[in-house]
Design an enzyme around this catalytic site. Structure first.
Site, PDB file in Angstrom:
ATOM      1  N   ASP A 233       0.856  -1.191   0.000  1.00  9.54           N
ATOM      2  CA  ASP A 233       0.000   0.000   0.000  1.00  9.54           C
ATOM      3  C   ASP A 233       0.887   1.235   0.000  1.00  9.54           C
ATOM      4  O   ASP A 233       2.109   1.117  -0.024  1.00  9.54           O
ATOM      5  CB  ASP A 233      -0.916  -0.014   1.237  1.00  9.54           C
ATOM      6  CG  ASP A 233      -0.146   0.165   2.543  1.00  9.54           C
ATOM      7  OD1 ASP A 233       1.106   0.223   2.516  1.00  9.54           O
ATOM      8  OD2 ASP A 233      -0.787   0.256   3.605  1.00  9.54           O
ATOM      9  N   ASP A 235       1.354   4.710   2.323  1.00 13.39           N
ATOM     10  CA  ASP A 235       0.930   5.349   3.579  1.00 13.39           C
ATOM     11  C   ASP A 235       1.333   6.817   3.581  1.00 13.39           C
ATOM     12  O   ASP A 235       2.459   7.153   3.200  1.00 13.39           O
ATOM     13  CB  ASP A 235       1.617   4.643   4.764  1.00 13.39           C
ATOM     14  CG  ASP A 235       1.443   3.133   4.724  1.00 13.39           C
ATOM     15  OD1 ASP A 235       0.325   2.659   4.950  1.00 13.39           O
ATOM     16  OD2 ASP A 235       2.434   2.420   4.446  1.00 13.39           O
ATOM     17  N   ASP A 323      -3.365   4.501   2.673  1.00 11.08           N
ATOM     18  CA  ASP A 323      -3.751   4.881   4.037  1.00 11.08           C
ATOM     19  C   ASP A 323      -3.404   6.351   4.237  1.00 11.08           C
ATOM     20  O   ASP A 323      -2.258   6.749   4.014  1.00 11.08           O
ATOM     21  CB  ASP A 323      -2.967   4.066   5.089  1.00 11.08           C
ATOM     22  CG  ASP A 323      -3.405   2.606   5.144  1.00 11.08           C
ATOM     23  OD1 ASP A 323      -4.486   2.279   4.613  1.00 11.08           O
ATOM     24  OD2 ASP A 323      -2.652   1.805   5.728  1.00 11.08           O
TER      25      ASP A 323
END
Ligand code: DCT
Ligand code: MG
Length: 399
Positions: A233, A235, A323
């Site tokens: 992902d 962040d 995120d």
């Protein structure tokens, strides 16, 4: 000289730890004083761990065993294997004989037996057994779906499921919104995020956040800040010196903007439960209390610099997990340290604070239990200094 000929090079001929060793070759090497050999610490926060892993053959094995322990919810065994993998990642040489493991912490008998077997046979029978284990294989597959954790995996495994296609087509199962998104964008989400894709998302995050909060500081954290070339992902940590009320509104506004533009494939906005005077958490693994958004972004290929390569026929975008974390300005150094990881590094720096300094550290604050005060910090360097630790750069935290 004793043998009268060149001998085989083993770890004992190589420098383990120099008092001042750094990630890059030191141009002043010749000028530094005689070597002071320092003991390797049991804490990852006192070791420098770059992405140069000389012991992949061992660390891969221990990570598989740790994952299997996690699937079995055997915390002790998980910690044993993760600490072993972590200390081996920090070594500046490859282990080639058992003699090389002397003096290295976190390597108990069980771990040493596995190392010995790998040195002798090139593989570990225990790892082989795990890789062939039906439960391990199923849990590995099920948890690869965004939104599926241990509980759901256990349930599906007990019900006799072994493949994702059977699960997806089963009419009796119900899925959370997160799991539905996980299945829908499965292929994109299991293929790793490249740095070019992460940078492209970064540009869009800055554009959107600055539209509502022009003085915001936005930092890419997680694995990419540690220098990794790929991640699962992207962040981001967002903070601003302005008022808390303005800050609170930013994530909802960004979400709203992206949703209108059709760029959000999934999102979950988690409101802050942060309390200013709460003591840091005792748990090494608890989540923090900042406002955050877990989302799946629809990243168009044309936004990525070099990104034409893995494009599917006809599909012009890729689903990317992102995120976003919003933290109060006073907490930014702690949040940055926490969100930079690695997870093992974070666990160890908290454990070090507790056991070696009688302090409590989490993503929000550092509390000195002896003096009964919160220790403030404007930067990560100041947190390390409060803890009496040498500063470890983000790219040396790949523990
Ligand atoms: N973290 C945290 N609290 C959470 C989640 C994560 O403090 N609720 C920390 C631990 C590591 C860091 O944030 C980033 O988390 P991940 O994205 O899971 O890890 P990563 O190191 O970025 O790895 P990857 O490259 O797979 O994304
Ligand atoms: Mg990450």
């Amino acid at each position: 000289m004793g043998a009268g000929k060149p001998v085989e090079i083993t770890g004992k001929h190589q420098l383990v730890v120099r008092a001042d060793y750094s990630a890059t070759p030191n141009p002043d090497f010749q000028k530094t004083p005689p070597l002071a050999v320092k003991k390797i610490s049991q804490y990852a926060c006192q070791r420098r761990t770059t992405l140069n892993n000389y012991n992949h053959i061992f660390t891969d094995a221990f990570e598989i065993l740790a994952e299997n322990s996690e699937f079995k919810e055997n915390e002790d065994s998980y910690v044993t294997f993760m600490r072993a993998a972590s200390v081996l990642k920090s070594l500046p040489f490859t282990i080639i004989s058992m003699k090389d493991t002397e003096g290295i912490p976190c390597l108990g008998n069980k771990v040493k037996c596995i190392i010995e077997e790998i040195i002798e046979d090139g593989e570990s029978s225990e790892v082989k057994a795990v890789l062939n284990d039906e439960r391990y294989q199923s849990f590995k597959l099920f948890t690869s779906v965004f939104g599926v954790g241990l509980k759901t995996s256990e349930k599906w495994f007990r019900m006799g499921f072994r493949s994702l296609s059977k699960i997806m087509s089963d009419k009796t199962l119900t899925f959370t919104k997160m799991q539905k998104a996980g299945f829908l964008y499965y292929e994109d989400l299991v293929s790793c995020v490249t740095r070019a894709e992460a940078e492209a998302v970064g540009v869009l995050v800055k554009e959107a956040v600055w539209a509502f909060l022009p003085d915001a500081f936005i930092t890419m954290t997680g694995g990419f800040r540690r220098g990794k070339k790929i991640g699962h992902d992207v962040d981001f940590l967002i903070t601003s010196p302005g008022s808390a009320e303005d800050e609170e509104q930013v994530l909802p506004k960004v979400i709203n903007l992206w949703e209108k533009k059709g760029l959000l494939l999934y999102y979950d906005l988690v409101e802050s439960t942060f309390e200013k005077f709460k003591l840091p958490s005792r748990q090494v693994d608890t989540l923090d209390h900042f406002q955050k958004c877990f989302l799946i972004f629809k990243l168009h290929h044309q936004r990525v610099d070099s990104g034409k390569s893995n494009q599917q026929e006809g599909k012009t975008w890729k689903a990317i997990r992102v995120d976003l974390v919003m933290c109060p300005y006073e907490n930014r150094a702690f949040a940055l340290l926490g969100w930079t990881g690695s997870r093992q590094f974070e666990r160890d720096i908290r454990r070090y604070a507790t056991h070696e300094r009688k302090m409590m550290l989490d993503n929000h604050a550092l509390y000195d239990k002896t003096k009964r005060i919160f220790l403030k910090a404007e930067s990560e360097e100041e947190i390390f200094a409060h803890l009496g630790l040498d500063y470890i750069e983000p790219w040396e935290r790949n523990a």
